[in-house]
Design a protein around this motif. Sequence first.
Motif, PDB file in Angstrom:
ATOM      1  N   TRP A 214       0.977  -1.265   0.081  1.00  0.00           N
ATOM      2  CA  TRP A 214      -0.133  -0.095   0.181  1.00  0.00           C
ATOM      3  C   TRP A 214       1.076   1.001  -0.039  1.00  0.00           C
ATOM      4  O   TRP A 214       1.961   1.303   0.258  1.00  0.00           O
ATOM      5  CB  TRP A 214      -0.849   0.180   1.053  1.00  0.00           C
ATOM      6  N   GLY A 215       0.305   2.353  -0.354  1.00  0.00           N
ATOM      7  CA  GLY A 215       0.964   3.614  -0.380  1.00  0.00           C
ATOM      8  C   GLY A 215       0.125   4.831  -0.051  1.00  0.00           C
ATOM      9  O   GLY A 215      -1.116   4.635   0.022  1.00  0.00           O
TER      10      GLY A 215
ATOM     11  N   ASP B  14      -3.664   3.937  -1.040  1.00  0.00           N
ATOM     12  CA  ASP B  14      -4.029   2.957  -2.262  1.00  0.00           C
ATOM     13  C   ASP B  14      -3.382   1.474  -2.157  1.00  0.00           C
ATOM     14  O   ASP B  14      -2.400   1.455  -1.168  1.00  0.00           O
ATOM     15  CB  ASP B  14      -3.665   3.549  -3.609  1.00  0.00           C
ATOM     16  N   PHE B  15      -3.834   0.516  -2.778  1.00  0.00           N
ATOM     17  CA  PHE B  15      -3.498  -0.699  -2.600  1.00  0.00           C
ATOM     18  C   PHE B  15      -2.972  -1.448  -3.914  1.00  0.00           C
ATOM     19  O   PHE B  15      -3.677  -1.010  -5.114  1.00  0.00           O
ATOM     20  CB  PHE B  15      -4.439  -1.627  -1.962  1.00  0.00           C
TER      21      PHE B  15
ATOM     22  N   LYS C  82      -0.766  -4.029 -10.389  1.00  0.00           N
ATOM     23  CA  LYS C  82      -2.245  -3.337 -10.687  1.00  0.00           C
ATOM     24  C   LYS C  82      -2.466  -2.729  -9.423  1.00  0.00           C
ATOM     25  O   LYS C  82      -2.373  -3.189  -8.367  1.00  0.00           O
ATOM     26  CB  LYS C  82      -3.081  -4.486 -10.908  1.00  0.00           C
ATOM     27  N   GLN C  83      -3.104  -1.407  -9.718  1.00  0.00           N
ATOM     28  CA  GLN C  83      -3.584  -0.708  -8.178  1.00  0.00           C
ATOM     29  C   GLN C  83      -5.005  -1.275  -8.255  1.00  0.00           C
ATOM     30  O   GLN C  83      -5.686  -1.415  -8.996  1.00  0.00           O
ATOM     31  CB  GLN C  83      -3.759   0.716  -8.523  1.00  0.00           C
ATOM     32  N   VAL C  84      -5.191  -2.197  -6.997  1.00  0.00           N
ATOM     33  CA  VAL C  84      -6.465  -2.553  -6.572  1.00  0.00           C
ATOM     34  C   VAL C  84      -7.656  -1.566  -6.097  1.00  0.00           C
ATOM     35  O   VAL C  84      -8.855  -1.817  -6.568  1.00  0.00           O
ATOM     36  CB  VAL C  84      -6.380  -3.590  -5.564  1.00  0.00           C
TER      37      VAL C  84
ATOM     38  N   LEU D 135      -9.497  -8.342  -5.279  1.00  0.00           N
ATOM     39  CA  LEU D 135      -8.239  -8.048  -6.253  1.00  0.00           C
ATOM     40  C   LEU D 135      -8.467  -7.382  -7.668  1.00  0.00           C
ATOM     41  O   LEU D 135      -7.699  -6.719  -8.235  1.00  0.00           O
ATOM     42  CB  LEU D 135      -7.382  -9.070  -6.158  1.00  0.00           C
ATOM     43  N   ASN D 136      -9.652  -7.741  -7.782  1.00  0.00           N
ATOM     44  CA  ASN D 136     -10.038  -7.231  -9.246  1.00  0.00           C
ATOM     45  C   ASN D 136     -10.936  -5.861  -9.141  1.00  0.00           C
ATOM     46  O   ASN D 136     -11.371  -5.231 -10.082  1.00  0.00           O
ATOM     47  CB  ASN D 136     -11.056  -8.205 -10.146  1.00  0.00           C
TER      48      ASN D 136
END
Length: 472
Positions: free
Chosen positions: A191-192, A203-204, A215-217, A251-252
Motif C-alpha cells: 500500500w502507499g 491505495d493498494f 496493478k492498483q487494486v 483483487l479485481n
Amino acid sequence: MNENRGEAELIRALRRAADTAPEPDGDLLTAIGGRRRRRVRRRAQSALAVVGVLAVIGGGTAVARSSFSHRGGEGAALTKVTATQPAAGENPTKAEKQKIDIRPAAEVWPSAVSTIPAKAADGWKYRPIAGLSATELLLSAESSFEKAGRLEAYDTVTGKSTVLADMPAPEGVKGYFAQDIEVGAESIAWWGETPNDSDKWADFWVVPRAGGTAKQVGQVTGELADVERIGVTADSVVWSVGGGGIHRIPLNGGTPELIEGTDGLHLLSWPWAVDVAQGREGEDLDKNQTKLVNLATRHTVEVNAPDGTQGLRCGPAWCLGDGVVQRVDGSEHKATPPALYTGGMGTTSLAGGFGFFSVVGRDARGEEIEDGDAPLAAVYDPATGTTGGVGKRDRSGGGSIGTGVSSSPPSIIYWDEDQRQVEECKMVDAASVPRAPGQPTPTGKTKVCTTTQKGGGEKFRVVNLLAIPPAQ
C-alpha cells in the motif's frame, strides 16, 4: 527521584528533541524504520536515526534503545551517549561483569545466514523485505532514500537477483511513497500514501508472486486510509486500521468492506488478528493481549496470561512479554535469558514465534553495564531456548541493525558489518541540551558526545528465519 523513572523521562525528552531534527541523509540502516508509518513513527525514527541530538546530563553512560515494536520493520540503532562526569555517589569502578555467552547466528544456524549486495547493478539501494523461501529473499530497490521503485527476488545460493515488478506511483499523485509490502501464497501486495501532506488517502497494489505487472487494486480515504497492517489472500487485499477493524477489497477492484465480526481487532499476519494494537503511538506496552482470532475459520484462541505478566504479545504459538516467554495457553512460561533486553520500550516478535532483542551486559549484581564483546542483538527461539547473536557492535558500543520491512512480523534480520559509528564531542551551552521535565535549567557549558554512521553501504549480512530448521 526514582532512577529508572528519571532515565525514562530523559529518554522521552530526547525523543521530543529528535522530533525537530532534520531527516537523515539517506543511509539505509541509519533510518531503520523508513517512511513506513511516517505519521505514527516519525518520533521513533528520528530518535534512532538522527543521533546528533542525543546527550546525557549528569553521569554514567546511557544506551538509547529502539522502541522495538511488534510490527515488522523496526530495528535497533544502539547509540552510546556519554556524559562528562560520573553521577553523584556512583562508583566509577563497575563490579566484575558476567560473561555473555551468545554464539553468532552464523554458527547456530549456518544455513540461514548469508551475505548479499546492498545495491543493485544500477546503483539503486536494496531494502530487505522478507524471506520468500529458505533460499530466496524479497528486496525493494530504491532510486532515492525511501523511494521504492521495484521488487526483486534474490537467490542466496546462486547470488543472482531477478526483477519481479516495478512499483509505480499512481498517475497524478504527488509525494507518493510505497509503504508496507506483504507476501502472500499467490501474490505480493503493498500500500502507499502521501505522508507529507494532511490528506487521509491510501491505495493498494498487487502483483503475482512470480512477477509481472503491478496493478492498483483500489483507493481509500478517511478512516479507511489509516492503514495499520495489510495481508493478501487468493481474492482480496485485507488491512486493519488504527482504531480497530479489518477491511478487504477484491483483487479485481470493487468497494471496500468491513469483515464481519472484526470490530476492535488488528491484523497480525493473515489469517490471524489480535485484540491489541501493535506498534502504534500511544500503545499501552504493559497491556496484555487476550486473544487471537483466525479470520479464515473464525476460531478464537484465548490467551492465558499468568498473574504479574505484562506486555504479552502473542502469535499463533508463542507469546513474548516483559522478560518472559510462554505458549498461548500459558504453558512453558519462563524468563527470557538475562542478556536479552526486554524493558518497557517493548520487544519485537518475529515470524515463526522467534523473538528479537537488544543485548546488554550485566555485572555480578545483575545490573546493566557496557559489554563491547557482546553481539548487538539476538534472535531467540523459545521452542528450543536457542539464541543467536546478530549485528556487529563497534568500538563505541553501538551499531545498527534492521528487520525486514514486511507488514507481517519480520522473517529476516540484516546489518552492515562494515558500517561503524564515529563519536564526536563538543562543548555546548548546558541550557540548550534536552532534560527531563521538572529538572532545573543548567548554566555554563557541558560536553556533548554524539555518534554518526560511517562506512559500509556495499553488502548486508542477512539472517533468513525461513531457513532455520523447525524444532523437532
